[in-house]
Design an enzyme around this catalytic site. Structure first.
Site, PDB file in Angstrom:
ATOM      1  N   LYS A   1      10.764 -16.591   1.701  1.00 23.37           N
ATOM      2  CA  LYS A   1      11.870 -15.888   1.034  1.00 23.37           C
ATOM      3  C   LYS A   1      11.790 -14.395   1.359  1.00 23.37           C
ATOM      4  CE  LYS A   1      12.809 -13.488  -2.490  1.00 23.37           C
ATOM      5  NZ  LYS A   1      13.941 -12.708  -2.027  1.00 23.37           N
TER       6      LYS A   1
ATOM      7  N   GLU B   1       4.646   5.359  -7.911  1.00 30.41           N
ATOM      8  CA  GLU B   1       5.118   5.272  -6.528  1.00 30.41           C
ATOM      9  C   GLU B   1       6.599   5.640  -6.476  1.00 30.41           C
ATOM     10  OE1 GLU B   1       5.599   1.362  -4.667  1.00 30.41           O
ATOM     11  OE2 GLU B   1       4.443   2.118  -2.974  1.00 30.41           O
TER      12      GLU B   1
ATOM     13  N   CYS C   1       4.202   1.512   2.231  1.00 31.71           N
ATOM     14  CA  CYS C   1       3.206   1.400   1.163  1.00 31.71           C
ATOM     15  C   CYS C   1       2.009   2.303   1.462  1.00 31.71           C
ATOM     16  CB  CYS C   1       2.764  -0.042   1.013  1.00 31.71           C
ATOM     17  SG  CYS C   1       2.254  -0.773   2.572  1.00 31.71           S
TER      18      CYS C   1
ATOM     19  N   GLU D   1       0.004  -7.934  -2.079  1.00 30.69           N
ATOM     20  CA  GLU D   1      -0.102  -6.570  -1.546  1.00 30.69           C
ATOM     21  C   GLU D   1       1.007  -5.761  -2.187  1.00 30.69           C
ATOM     22  OE1 GLU D   1      -2.251  -4.975   0.066  1.00 30.69           O
ATOM     23  OE2 GLU D   1      -3.530  -6.676   0.553  1.00 30.69           O
TER      24      GLU D   1
END
Ligand code: NAD
Length: 479
Positions: A173, A381, A282, A248
């Site tokens: 997905k 973040e 990231c 992750e």
């Protein structure tokens, strides 16, 4: 009329409930294609197709698997330019960055084409005389792969390639923002000689397709890359069902710059990892931790370098930084700049929306100074072209600030001191450490991953990928 693209389920391309336009963030009038939305019923069919294919695929032998992966890698590499342009068009990375990512994807398939031939076990003596012990690895089963939008071909590849290499079947997905690269990858995989059902693509929203995928009884493990918020929830759901899970997630990566750094090098690597790929990595450096002695020179030099960066259409030649990927990400970036200045930070460069020939999500890379660790902009973040400078007295304080974060993905230091570089490599609480290199930009044949809130479960990539994608068996034989 742009082409309509369907899901791949049990070897057939099937239309879902609806088609969604895939919009180019450099030019909102440009529709990359129409991509179908899978229904929950189709997701169920994909899982059943994968389960049905598993016995023969897992027993197919390593030569067949290696050949298929090699064929996929060869086609990706042959078409890297076209795939890189598709990536740039749908995600907003510049064309060279897109081609680089497609190349990485091809290399990953090639790597695992070799790696599946090297899956070794162990033969040991038993503590009981006359008995032999064998430790072997077997495929995990049917794996659900859920990926984010920011590396739309590399991240799917570094999950799909090891999954198939070690004999698993896959239900993939992708992020709904970037179905184009996912579909192109599925198309290539579908022509690689693997049987129907071994690899399935279901496109759609996380709440509609991702959630039932995680919770499906026919799924043996979930490999997820994305935000901490979604990853944390998936970990809980997998734990409740005793499913293997690998996550992750985000980062708030520090780039330390010491007094003894080569100024030009420190500026270049900071600009690269903070702002290239529009800061949407990231592993991007969002916290620049700079010691007193170099601070004034560093701030002036990075501002000068930032002024030379060209922001524009990702497909145009000479562009350094493409658009932000979506309106919601742009809103988030702008909101964090406002939060930062309200918290007491000073915006000294960029941060404004930019107008270009086409309507797109263009933004000038932003630099905030006078920031401290407690501010939200240094703890959360942002995931955009926004970097904050934290000024510190010396190395010890820099190291403490670098580790002062709930995340732990990548960390960098710019220094000419072997002593400090060595100490930083050992003491950094990050999964990946860079000395005089950008925090973003890694090899494809070695482990990738972090600590603390950035990662959960076994590492991805390289030989270490077998930890998640296989399960260990210990067999005893009476001689
Ligand atoms: P996201 O968490 O919003 O979405 C990731 C994926 O999860 C998407 O496919 C999404 O559709 C799906 N999803 C959403 N809700 C779900 C649910 N309830 N159940 C199952 N699946 C669901 O992340 P994003 O915005 O696509 O990506 C950006 C994030 O990814 C950032 O935090 C970034 O740091 C992280 N990221 C991490 C790495 C890494 O390797 N550590 C690499 C790239 C990106």
């Amino acid at each position: 009329m742009p082409q309509q693209h369907n899901n791949l389920i049990g070897g057939e391309w099937l239309a879902g409930s609806d088609y969604t336009p895939n919009i180019n963030p450099s030019n909102l009038a440009d529709v990359v294609g129409h991509y179908t939305q899978a229904s929950a019923v189709q997701l169920d069919a994909a899982v059943h197709a994968a389960r049905a294919a598993f016995p023969s695929w897992s027993a197919s032998g390593i030569q067949a698997r290696s050949d298929a992966l090699d064929k996929i890698g060869t086609e990706i590499l042959a078409r890297r330019e076209e795939l890189g342009m598709l990536l740039a068009r749908e995600e907003g990375k510049t064309k060279p960055e897109g081609i680089g990512e497609a190349t990485r994807a091809g290399n990953i398939f090639k790597f695992f084409a070799g790696e599946c031939l090297r899956l070794a076990g162990e033969i040991l003596p038993s503590v009981r005389p006359g008995i032999g012990v064998e430790v072997t690895r077997e495929p995990l089963g049917v794996i659900g792969l859920i990926t984010p939008w920011n590396f739309p071909i590399a991240i799917p590849s570094w999950k799909i390639a090891p999954a198939l290499a070690y004999g698993n079947c896959v239900v993939f997905k992708p992020a709904d923002l970037v179905p184009g690269c996912a579909w192109a990858l599925a198309d290539i995989i579908s022509r690689s000689g693997i049987s129907a059902g071994v690899f399935n693509l279901v496109m759609g929203r996380g709440s509609v397709i991702g959630d039932p995928l995680v919770n499906h009884d026919g799924i043996d493990g979930i490999s997820f890359t994305g935000s901490q918020l979604v990853g944390g929830r998936i970990a809980q759901q997998c734990a409740a069902r005793l499913k293997k899970v690998q996550l992750e997630m985000g980062g708030k990566n520090p780039q330390v710059v010491l007094d003894d750094a080569d100024l030009g090098q420190a500026v270049e690597l900071s600009v690269q990892s903070a702002f290239f790929s529009t800061g949407q990595r990231c592993t991007a450096s969002s916290r620049l931790i700079v010691t007193d002695g170099i601070y004034p020179r560093f701030v002036e030099a990075i501002k000068t370098r930032m002024a030379s960066l060209k922001v524009g259409d990702a497909l145009q030649a000479g562009i350094d930084i493409g658009p932000v990927s979506s309106q919601s990400q742009l809103d988030q970036d702008m909101e964090y700049i406002a939060i930062g200045t309200a918290e007491g930070a000073t915006l000294v460069a960029g941060g404004e929306r930019l107008k270009r020939d086409t309507e797109g999500y263009f933004m000038a890379p932003a630099l905030l100074i006078d920031t401290i660790a407690q501010m939200r902009i240094n703890r959360e973040e942002i995931f955009g072209p926004v970097a904050n400078i934290i000024r510190v007295k010396g190395y010890e304080e820099a190291l403490a600030e670098a580790n002062n974060t709930p995340f732990g993905l990548s960390a960098g230091i710019a220094t000419t001191s072997l002593k400090h570089a060595t100490h930083f490599k050992r003491q950094s609480q990050a999964g990946m450490v860079m000395v005089n290199l950008p925090t973003a930009g890694v090899d494809y044949h070695v482990p990738f991953g972090g600590r603390k809130g950035s990662s959960y479960g076994p590492r991805e990539q390289g030989r270490y990928a077998q930890e998640f994608f296989t399960t260990v068996k210990t067999a005893y034989t009476l001689a």
